[in-house]
Design a protein around this motif. Sequence first.
Motif, short mmCIF file in Angstrom:
data_model
loop_
_atom_site.label_atom_id
_atom_site.label_comp_id
_atom_site.label_asym_id
_atom_site.label_seq_id
_atom_site.Cartn_x
_atom_site.Cartn_y
_atom_site.Cartn_z
N LEU A 6 0.87 -1.19 0.00
CA LEU A 6 0.00 0.00 0.00
C LEU A 6 0.90 1.23 0.00
CD1 LEU A 6 -3.14 0.68 2.14
CD2 LEU A 6 -1.30 2.35 2.10
N ILE A 7 0.59 2.19 -0.87
CA ILE A 7 1.39 3.43 -0.95
C ILE A 7 0.44 4.61 -0.80
CG2 ILE A 7 2.98 4.81 -2.35
CD1 ILE A 7 3.46 2.18 -4.01
N THR A 8 0.70 5.49 0.19
CA THR A 8 -0.13 6.69 0.31
C THR A 8 0.41 7.78 -0.62
OG1 THR A 8 1.13 7.67 2.14
CG2 THR A 8 -0.65 6.16 2.75
N GLY A 9 -0.50 8.63 -1.11
CA GLY A 9 -0.08 9.68 -2.05
C GLY A 9 0.52 9.09 -3.30
N ALA A 10 -0.20 8.11 -3.88
CA ALA A 10 0.40 7.33 -4.98
C ALA A 10 -0.04 7.81 -6.36
CB ALA A 10 0.02 5.86 -4.81
N ASN A 11 -0.75 8.95 -6.42
CA ASN A 11 -1.25 9.38 -7.74
C ASN A 11 -0.24 10.22 -8.52
OD1 ASN A 11 -2.34 11.21 -5.48
ND2 ASN A 11 -2.44 12.54 -7.26
N ILE A 12 0.85 10.63 -7.87
CA ILE A 12 1.80 11.52 -8.54
C ILE A 12 3.16 11.39 -7.84
CG2 ILE A 12 1.44 13.64 -7.14
CD1 ILE A 12 1.00 14.15 -10.69
N GLY A 13 4.18 12.00 -8.44
CA GLY A 13 5.48 12.14 -7.76
C GLY A 13 6.11 10.82 -7.36
N LEU A 14 6.75 10.84 -6.20
CA LEU A 14 7.51 9.67 -5.74
C LEU A 14 6.61 8.47 -5.47
CD1 LEU A 14 9.86 11.76 -3.51
CD2 LEU A 14 10.71 10.00 -5.07
N PRO A 208 13.89 10.29 0.26
CA PRO A 208 14.15 10.07 -1.18
C PRO A 208 15.35 10.86 -1.67
CG PRO A 208 12.35 11.64 -0.89
CD PRO A 208 12.69 11.12 0.49
N GLY A 209 15.84 11.82 -0.86
CA GLY A 209 16.86 12.75 -1.34
C GLY A 209 16.20 13.83 -2.19
N ASN A 210 17.00 14.74 -2.68
CA ASN A 210 16.46 15.87 -3.47
C ASN A 210 16.09 15.37 -4.87
OD1 ASN A 210 15.78 18.44 -4.22
ND2 ASN A 210 17.88 19.07 -4.65
N THR A 211 14.78 15.26 -5.11
CA THR A 211 14.29 14.54 -6.28
C THR A 211 13.59 15.47 -7.26
OG1 THR A 211 14.01 12.60 -4.88
CG2 THR A 211 12.83 12.60 -6.98
N LYS A 212 14.02 15.42 -8.52
CA LYS A 212 13.37 16.23 -9.58
C LYS A 212 12.08 15.55 -10.03
CE LYS A 212 17.21 16.14 -12.16
NZ LYS A 212 18.12 16.28 -13.28
N GLU A 242 26.47 15.35 -5.86
CA GLU A 242 25.60 14.55 -4.97
C GLU A 242 24.55 15.40 -4.27
OE1 GLU A 242 28.22 12.09 -2.49
OE2 GLU A 242 27.90 10.51 -3.95
N MET A 243 23.86 16.25 -5.05
CA MET A 243 22.85 17.13 -4.45
C MET A 243 21.47 16.98 -5.08
SD MET A 243 23.91 18.51 -1.88
CE MET A 243 24.24 19.99 -1.00
N VAL A 244 21.33 16.29 -6.20
CA VAL A 244 20.01 16.16 -6.84
C VAL A 244 20.00 14.90 -7.71
CG1 VAL A 244 20.64 17.62 -8.84
CG2 VAL A 244 18.24 17.45 -8.14
N HIS A 245 18.81 14.31 -7.86
CA HIS A 245 18.71 13.15 -8.76
C HIS A 245 17.31 13.05 -9.35
CE1 HIS A 245 18.33 11.00 -4.63
NE2 HIS A 245 17.13 11.37 -5.02
N THR A 246 17.14 12.06 -10.21
CA THR A 246 15.86 11.90 -10.94
C THR A 246 14.81 11.23 -10.05
OG1 THR A 246 16.49 9.71 -11.70
CG2 THR A 246 17.07 11.59 -13.14
N LEU A 247 13.57 11.28 -10.55
CA LEU A 247 12.45 10.62 -9.87
C LEU A 247 12.70 9.11 -9.72
CD1 LEU A 247 9.57 11.19 -8.82
CD2 LEU A 247 8.72 10.85 -11.15
N GLU A 248 13.28 8.52 -10.74
CA GLU A 248 13.55 7.07 -10.71
C GLU A 248 14.49 6.74 -9.55
OE1 GLU A 248 13.72 8.91 -13.45
OE2 GLU A 248 12.12 8.06 -14.68
N VAL A 249 15.51 7.57 -9.38
CA VAL A 249 16.51 7.31 -8.32
C VAL A 249 15.88 7.52 -6.94
CG1 VAL A 249 18.71 8.08 -7.32
CG2 VAL A 249 18.47 7.87 -9.80
#
Length: 308
Positions: A6-14, A208-212, A242-249
């Motif tokens: 189960l994932i909350t807030g699963a309609n968008i983003g991470l 998640p770290g800083n995620t685009k 080491e300050m930003v990464h993609t949504l996949e990461v």
Amino acid sequence: MNESILITGANIGLGKETARQLALKQETKKIILFCRNPAKAEEAKKDLEEKTGKKIFEIVIGDVSDANSVRKAVEKIKGPIDAVVLNAGGMVGKTAAQITPSGMNNLAATNILGHVVLVDELLKQDKLKKVVLFISAEAVPGVKPLGMKPVSMKTSSVDEFAAVLDGSFFGKKFDVTQAYGYVKYVGTMWTLSMARKYPKLKFIVVSPGNTKGTQAPNNLPPPMRFMLKYVMMPIVFPLMGEMVHTLEVGAKRFCDGISDERYKSGVFYASKEDKLSGDMVDQSTFFTDLKNTTFQDNANEAIHHFIN
Ligand SMILES: NC(=O)c1ccc[n+]([C@@H]2O[C@H](COP(=O)([O-])OP(=O)(O)OC[C@H]3O[C@@H](n4cnc5c(N)ncnc54)[C@H](OP(=O)(O)O)[C@@H]3O)[C@@H](O)[C@H]2O)c1
């Protein structure tokens, strides 16, 4: 092996990207998209089915800032859940400081209240089998090169944690960018307390770290949103390393958190000290308050002062 998640807030983003990655794992049989907006949830389900070729997504509607909404949602969950990803939240936007009927401000209610009720109810009904993942942030230990100070509490008493949750800790000036780290800290300490209370389950915290590529910047005050979107993300962060990464990461950190045995119960994993990307490490090695079991239990008790 997590078959049902189960994932909350699963309609968008991470949350949505985590659902996509988990659906592609062979062992995954069911993913519940726990969302507050039925139309957005349906749209996400359709897109996830198209992208993964899997028809394993179910929708449960609930608002994590509202305890009763979450209780009603849990009644609709059929069968056991192996893993729960407590992802919904963020900085919430203009309503962050508003007090909800629970007595918590909206920032705390969204990031913590419904998640704690969800886990308490699933446990009560014996529907939770293996893993709980709470989503935190590097705002807790702070990031010195960006001027982000670590969370700093005077006593870490039950009353002080409760003051963070009702907003009185911040006095008259509620700065959501500061309050966010404190709220994530309370949620983190609750998770670590639960890890000791339920040693047969895995209770883990991941940032998640800083995620685009998420909607998160849209909840920042306008000048900050502009700086982040057009200056920091595309120009400054890539230069710092080491300050930003993609949504996949970012989402892969959540998938690893629940599935990879290297990541242990009772630990908060995020980027190395003063970083926002790269390998995940145990945050208690440099933010030692995380190890204090009294503080952990105080956070848990404070949260339950707001839950009837
Ligand atoms: N992005 C980052 O760089 C970053 C860094 C550190 C930590 N995080 C954390 O990662 C998590 C996900 O963030 P994100 O960047 O993916 O944010 P996002 O794109 O804004 O997505 C947030 C999700 O939470 C849902 N949500 C918000 N309030 C809710 C409520 N009351 N009830 C149910 N669902 C609700 C949203 O639903 P709606 O679409 O209906 O609004 C949306 O699905 C958050 O906990 C955030 O604090 C993110």
